[in-house]
Scaffold this motif. Sequence first.
Motif, mmCIF file in Angstrom:
data_model
loop_
_atom_site.group_PDB
_atom_site.id
_atom_site.type_symbol
_atom_site.label_atom_id
_atom_site.label_comp_id
_atom_site.label_asym_id
_atom_site.label_seq_id
_atom_site.Cartn_x
_atom_site.Cartn_y
_atom_site.Cartn_z
ATOM 1 N N ASP A 1 15.758 -26.937 51.258
ATOM 2 C CA ASP A 1 14.456 -27.604 51.609
ATOM 3 C C ASP A 1 13.443 -27.134 50.661
ATOM 4 O O ASP A 1 13.503 -26.207 49.636
ATOM 5 N N GLU A 2 12.314 -27.566 50.868
ATOM 6 C CA GLU A 2 11.160 -27.269 50.041
ATOM 7 C C GLU A 2 10.902 -25.923 49.904
ATOM 8 O O GLU A 2 10.470 -25.440 48.936
ATOM 9 N N SER A 3 10.991 -25.047 51.036
ATOM 10 C CA SER A 3 10.556 -23.591 51.076
ATOM 11 C C SER A 3 11.626 -23.049 50.227
ATOM 12 O O SER A 3 11.098 -21.815 49.894
ATOM 13 N N ALA A 4 12.715 -23.385 49.760
ATOM 14 C CA ALA A 4 13.599 -22.748 48.758
ATOM 15 C C ALA A 4 12.934 -22.229 47.393
ATOM 16 O O ALA A 4 13.073 -21.502 46.780
ATOM 17 N N ALA A 5 12.144 -23.322 47.126
ATOM 18 C CA ALA A 5 11.381 -23.377 45.889
ATOM 19 C C ALA A 5 10.451 -22.123 45.536
ATOM 20 O O ALA A 5 10.070 -21.762 44.682
ATOM 21 N N THR A 6 9.956 -22.016 46.921
ATOM 22 C CA THR A 6 8.816 -20.795 46.707
ATOM 23 C C THR A 6 9.465 -19.422 47.241
ATOM 24 O O THR A 6 8.711 -18.451 47.286
ATOM 25 N N SER A 7 10.768 -19.210 47.323
ATOM 26 C CA SER A 7 11.350 -18.004 47.775
ATOM 27 C C SER A 7 12.132 -17.125 46.686
ATOM 28 O O SER A 7 12.974 -16.516 46.935
ATOM 29 N N THR A 8 11.507 -17.278 45.550
ATOM 30 C CA THR A 8 12.116 -16.537 44.501
ATOM 31 C C THR A 8 11.425 -15.161 44.370
ATOM 32 O O THR A 8 11.844 -14.207 43.569
ATOM 33 N N ARG A 9 10.333 -14.999 44.973
ATOM 34 C CA ARG A 9 9.756 -13.655 44.992
ATOM 35 C C ARG A 9 9.476 -13.175 46.375
ATOM 36 O O ARG A 9 9.694 -14.022 47.411
ATOM 37 N N ILE A 10 8.818 -12.013 46.697
ATOM 38 C CA ILE A 10 8.633 -11.383 47.879
ATOM 39 C C ILE A 10 7.322 -12.279 48.326
ATOM 40 O O ILE A 10 6.163 -12.332 47.302
ATOM 41 N N LEU A 11 7.402 -12.719 49.715
ATOM 42 C CA LEU A 11 6.346 -13.313 50.212
ATOM 43 C C LEU A 11 5.780 -12.646 51.440
ATOM 44 O O LEU A 11 6.378 -12.001 52.144
ATOM 45 N N ALA A 12 4.458 -12.744 51.588
ATOM 46 C CA ALA A 12 3.790 -12.104 52.818
ATOM 47 C C ALA A 12 2.957 -13.217 53.280
ATOM 48 O O ALA A 12 2.333 -14.001 52.602
ATOM 49 N N LYS A 13 2.887 -13.311 54.725
ATOM 50 C CA LYS A 13 2.079 -14.427 55.411
ATOM 51 C C LYS A 13 0.893 -13.511 56.147
ATOM 52 O O LYS A 13 1.417 -12.771 56.936
ATOM 53 N N LEU A 14 -0.297 -13.932 55.593
ATOM 54 C CA LEU A 14 -1.342 -13.040 56.252
ATOM 55 C C LEU A 14 -2.257 -14.179 57.218
ATOM 56 O O LEU A 14 -2.504 -15.166 56.600
ATOM 57 N N HIS A 15 -2.825 -13.490 58.219
ATOM 58 C CA HIS A 15 -3.915 -14.098 58.749
ATOM 59 C C HIS A 15 -5.145 -14.344 57.997
ATOM 60 O O HIS A 15 -5.048 -13.443 57.437
ATOM 61 N N ASP A 16 -5.599 -15.516 58.235
ATOM 62 C CA ASP A 16 -7.004 -15.636 57.497
ATOM 63 C C ASP A 16 -7.930 -14.574 57.351
ATOM 64 O O ASP A 16 -8.465 -14.187 56.363
ATOM 65 N N ASP A 17 -8.094 -13.885 58.754
ATOM 66 C CA ASP A 17 -9.120 -12.922 58.805
ATOM 67 C C ASP A 17 -8.664 -11.429 58.196
ATOM 68 O O ASP A 17 -9.473 -10.427 58.047
ATOM 69 N N THR A 18 -7.457 -11.418 57.625
ATOM 70 C CA THR A 18 -6.800 -10.429 56.856
ATOM 71 C C THR A 18 -6.832 -10.358 55.706
ATOM 72 O O THR A 18 -6.421 -9.487 54.904
ATOM 73 N N VAL A 19 -7.020 -11.536 55.019
ATOM 74 C CA VAL A 19 -7.055 -11.891 53.595
ATOM 75 C C VAL A 19 -8.352 -11.338 52.807
ATOM 76 O O VAL A 19 -9.298 -11.976 52.746
ATOM 77 N N ASP A 20 -8.275 -10.424 52.223
ATOM 78 C CA ASP A 20 -9.292 -10.098 51.290
ATOM 79 C C ASP A 20 -8.793 -9.589 49.913
ATOM 80 O O ASP A 20 -9.264 -8.844 49.185
ATOM 81 N N VAL A 21 -7.808 -10.552 49.439
ATOM 82 C CA VAL A 21 -7.041 -10.144 48.142
ATOM 83 C C VAL A 21 -7.257 -11.426 47.393
ATOM 84 O O VAL A 21 -7.398 -12.458 47.953
ATOM 85 N N ARG A 22 -7.154 -11.285 46.132
ATOM 86 C CA ARG A 22 -7.162 -12.394 45.153
ATOM 87 C C ARG A 22 -5.979 -12.574 44.171
ATOM 88 O O ARG A 22 -5.368 -11.362 44.016
ATOM 89 N N GLN A 23 -5.697 -13.577 43.755
ATOM 90 C CA GLN A 23 -4.638 -13.674 42.668
ATOM 91 C C GLN A 23 -4.810 -12.858 41.473
ATOM 92 O O GLN A 23 -6.049 -12.411 41.020
ATOM 93 N N GLY A 24 -3.978 -11.840 41.128
ATOM 94 C CA GLY A 24 -3.937 -11.098 40.095
ATOM 95 C C GLY A 24 -4.111 -9.582 40.613
ATOM 96 O O GLY A 24 -4.221 -8.685 39.938
ATOM 97 N N ASP A 25 -4.681 -9.490 41.733
ATOM 98 C CA ASP A 25 -4.908 -8.111 42.266
ATOM 99 C C ASP A 25 -3.807 -7.064 42.349
ATOM 100 O O ASP A 25 -2.597 -7.666 42.539
ATOM 101 N N ASN A 26 -3.738 -5.898 42.009
ATOM 102 C CA ASN A 26 -2.659 -4.928 42.339
ATOM 103 C C ASN A 26 -2.843 -4.464 43.963
ATOM 104 O O ASN A 26 -3.941 -4.262 44.411
#
Length: 386
Positions: free
Chosen positions: A340-365
């Motif tokens: 299914d569609e989710s397989a396409a996104t599963s080639t790396r480690i995924l983290a699911k974060l709640h809205d209020d805990t996200v203070d990161v950006r693309q490219g951050d270490n």
Amino acid sequence: MSSVTFTDVTKQFGSDVVAVRDLDLEVDDGELLVVVGPSGCGKTTTLRMLAGLEDITSGEVRIGDRVVNGLSAKERDIAMVFQSYALYPHLSVGENLGYPLKLAKMPKRELRERVLSVAGQLQLGELLDRKPRQLSGGQRQRVAMGRAMVREPKVFLMDEPLSNLDAKLRVTMRSEVAELQHNLGTTMFYVTHDQVEAMTMGHRVALMRDGVLQQVAPPAELYRAPANTFVAGFIGSPPMNLVDGRIIDLGEGHLGFSSGSASFVLDAEVLPASERERFEQLVGQPIVIGFRPEHVKLESAGTDGGADASIRLIEMLGSEHLVHLDIAGVELHGAPLPDDESAATSTRILAKLHDDTVDVRQGDNVSVHIAARHIHAFDAESGRRL
Ligand code: ATP
């Protein structure tokens, strides 16, 4: 109403296709059992054997106490709803609903009463004179359900009945079907390839792969304790992260795990003694380690106990964010993933974060942390849960 039992059931097509192998499965009276799995895993064949539309190569199928192997579809007292509803276009909704009863030569008055009662339960009362082409997809689906219900069968069989509906309607209809089944109390055998549908609707979910039943359990148990890496990779949206690695003893009572050149400290002190012992026994052994995206925590780069990672991509899911992580040196496990569609996104480690805990950006270490009580361990060879 009836229970359904498959005992050691195999279905072979020709000399080389084994569509279902040694299936043992019991569906309780009044239960809604969902059979799920990727395309070609044997779901429809299982349902068709139960319906009497496919011969059984070996084994036994029972409805209630009665072995039905030798009975025709008509003699089994079941009703089916398929992906294509196959309503009669020239008949009205009322006539479509009453058709199975007319075939069974039910007296007219009784037939009318039965149709009205079912139409009432499905909110089709106002639509009885319309033709199928004058209905929405959801209404047509309800007529198909109603046509199955009027017969008051022992078992309902549903084969992807919602897959022709748009995404929004599917969500509404899946709860309607589940509620209806609950109210009627009729045993239901429901086939889908959609794990979200399976998890939200089923009292229990049976997951198949290549004709073999992998696990049958209530949804929460499938999620909490998947029997093998296949189940782990199929159930959950997005699915569990799986890496090849080993549990490591960090001394002074601390445990961790490593995967390739990445390593994580596990806050093992919060583990119950039995769990801790289980991990201690696994120290050093090559295993597959699983952790769900919702159990990954991100902290500032360099924080003790985590693995270094960079953020590849952040996807907004509404109240949650899906963060794609490149963890330096980690060895992803090549587990088969659902088609299914989710397989396409599963080639790396995924983290699911709640809205209020996200203070990161693309490219951050960042530093990736995983709580010990959310770690799953699987045998590296067989994939079985340890
Ligand atoms: P899907 O989700 O795509 O409908 P499924 O899980 O329902 O798949 P089945 O239709 O049960 O899978 O098929 C199981 C296997 O049996 C597949 O490999 C399929 O190709 C094979 N198969 C099914 N019907 C026949 C047939 N009549 N003759 C030969 N092989 C068949």
